[in-house]
Design an enzyme around this catalytic site. Structure first.
Site, PDB file in Angstrom:
ATOM      1  N   ASN A   8       0.856  -1.185   0.000  1.00 51.88           N
ATOM      2  CA  ASN A   8       0.000   0.000   0.000  1.00 51.88           C
ATOM      3  C   ASN A   8       0.893   1.237   0.000  1.00 51.88           C
ATOM      4  O   ASN A   8       1.487   1.576   1.008  1.00 51.88           O
ATOM      5  CB  ASN A   8      -0.914  -0.001   1.225  1.00 51.88           C
ATOM      6  N   TRP A   9       0.962   1.896  -1.164  1.00 50.85           N
ATOM      7  CA  TRP A   9       1.853   3.049  -1.293  1.00 50.85           C
ATOM      8  C   TRP A   9       1.238   4.349  -0.772  1.00 50.85           C
ATOM      9  O   TRP A   9       1.916   5.376  -0.747  1.00 50.85           O
ATOM     10  CB  TRP A   9       2.274   3.218  -2.758  1.00 50.85           C
ATOM     11  N   LYS A  10      -0.030   4.322  -0.422  1.00 49.34           N
ATOM     12  CA  LYS A  10      -0.698   5.494   0.147  1.00 49.34           C
ATOM     13  C   LYS A  10      -0.497   6.721  -0.745  1.00 49.34           C
ATOM     14  O   LYS A  10      -0.528   6.605  -1.964  1.00 49.34           O
ATOM     15  CB  LYS A  10      -0.229   5.708   1.581  1.00 49.34           C
ATOM     16  N   HIS A  96      -9.445   0.780   5.095  1.00 47.18           N
ATOM     17  CA  HIS A  96      -8.121   0.987   5.685  1.00 47.18           C
ATOM     18  C   HIS A  96      -8.238   1.941   6.869  1.00 47.18           C
ATOM     19  O   HIS A  96      -9.062   2.862   6.880  1.00 47.18           O
ATOM     20  CB  HIS A  96      -7.149   1.548   4.645  1.00 47.18           C
ATOM     21  N   GLU A  98      -6.698   4.412   7.871  1.00 44.18           N
ATOM     22  CA  GLU A  98      -6.598   5.848   7.592  1.00 44.18           C
ATOM     23  C   GLU A  98      -7.888   6.372   6.967  1.00 44.18           C
ATOM     24  O   GLU A  98      -8.249   7.526   7.157  1.00 44.18           O
ATOM     25  CB  GLU A  98      -5.394   6.107   6.689  1.00 44.18           C
ATOM     26  N   GLU A 169      -5.208  -4.892  10.813  1.00 40.58           N
ATOM     27  CA  GLU A 169      -4.196  -3.854  11.002  1.00 40.58           C
ATOM     28  C   GLU A 169      -4.485  -3.090  12.289  1.00 40.58           C
ATOM     29  O   GLU A 169      -5.338  -2.211  12.327  1.00 40.58           O
ATOM     30  CB  GLU A 169      -4.152  -2.913   9.800  1.00 40.58           C
ATOM     31  N   GLY A 175       2.524   2.733  10.858  1.00 36.68           N
ATOM     32  CA  GLY A 175       3.333   3.926  10.682  1.00 36.68           C
ATOM     33  C   GLY A 175       3.971   4.441  11.954  1.00 36.68           C
ATOM     34  O   GLY A 175       4.534   5.534  11.989  1.00 36.68           O
ATOM     35  N   SER A 214       3.355  -1.889  10.467  1.00 37.65           N
ATOM     36  CA  SER A 214       4.814  -1.740  10.573  1.00 37.65           C
ATOM     37  C   SER A 214       5.558  -3.018  10.191  1.00 37.65           C
ATOM     38  O   SER A 214       6.537  -3.415  10.830  1.00 37.65           O
ATOM     39  CB  SER A 214       5.216  -1.277  11.977  1.00 37.65           C
ATOM     40  N   GLY A 235       3.199  -1.214   4.311  1.00 37.57           N
ATOM     41  CA  GLY A 235       3.147   0.210   4.018  1.00 37.57           C
ATOM     42  C   GLY A 235       4.507   0.758   3.625  1.00 37.57           C
ATOM     43  O   GLY A 235       4.991   0.550   2.516  1.00 37.57           O
TER      44      GLY A 235
END
Length: 250
Positions: A8-10, A96, A98, A169, A175, A214, A235
């Site tokens: 997941n490159w966000k 997700h 976020e 998650e 992160g 992480s 991530g």
């Protein structure tokens, strides 16, 4: 089923950078994957089509980081399943952390996105997980139950189990550099497996459960061997081809 390693490159990498990273990754992997692994890259919407079209000959799969539960219409800034499919992607992330905690999506919306995406032909990685406050309050089971029940409330039928994946998650380990310990992961994944049995019956054993939080090259080999861990959602460590390749080969 094969284990899934997902990147997941966000909100990172423009089209040029995405293509460079995927090209480098393919070279490191000799344009092949371990027999027991699938790899899915989730670039930004901006670089999704460029990535899939430029690198269609690689064994990598591609997905979008989000989707809106409508075919088309007056939904400014949103992207439909048909647009994602047209870009050459076959997967999408829903729920997700976020999206839930920064964008404030609730369980109902996540469920609508999940069911509509599946009905529209996309494969889905549906994300669930608790905050640190929820874990410390002893509500892990209740949080996962509410999230999963509503996320999978209206699945299309029949549904091939390989098209639906659940990613656990823990919000407090995303992160932050913190990683849930083995006991935390085993506990949460066992809860999810049991909940899946309650929701889906016998097909639950074929639903893959990923861990995300992480994940890096150093801890991936140990995590992926844990019970009920059927892959990893990565991530920051997926942004560099070399580190992500190590995770794929873990």
């Amino acid at each position: 089923m094969k284990k899934i390693i997902a990147a997941n490159w966000k909100m990172n990498k423009n089209s040029k950078e995405a293509i460079e990273t995927i090209t480098e990754l393919s070279k490191i992997l000799n344009n092949s994957l371990p027999e027991e692994k699938e790899v899915i890259i989730f670039p930004s919407f901006i670089s999704l089509e460029a990535s899939t079209h430029a690198l269609s000959s690689t064994p990598l799969q591609f997905g979008a980081q989000d989707v809106y539960p409508a075919k088309d219409g007056a939904f400014t800034g949103e992207v439909s399943p048909s647009m994602i499919l047209d870009a050459g992607a076959t997967w999408v992330l829903t729920g997700h952390s976020e999206r839930r905690h920064v964008i404030k999506e609730d369980n109902t919306l996540v469920g609508q996105k999940t069911s509509f995406a599946l009905a529209s032909g996309l494969n889905v990685i549906a994300c669930i997980g608790e905050t640190l406050e929820e874990r410390e309050a002893g509500t892990l089971y209740d949080v996962l139950t509410a999230q999963l029940n509503q996320t999978l409330a209206k699945l299309p039928t029949p549904l091939s189990p390989e098209r639906l994946v659940v990613a656990y998650e823990p919000v407090w380990a995303i992160g932050t550099g913190k990683t849930a310990n083995n006991e935390d992961i085993i506990e949460a994944h066992a809860i999810i497996r049991e909940l899946l049995k309650n929701i889906l019956g016998t097909s639950a054993s074929q639903i893959r459960i990923l861990y995300g939080g992480s994940v890096k090259a150093e801890n991936a080999p140990e995590i992926i061997k844990l019970e009920n861990v059927d892959g990893l959602l990565v991530g920051g460590a997926s942004l560099k081809a070399e580190s992500f390749a190590k995770i794929i080969n873990a």
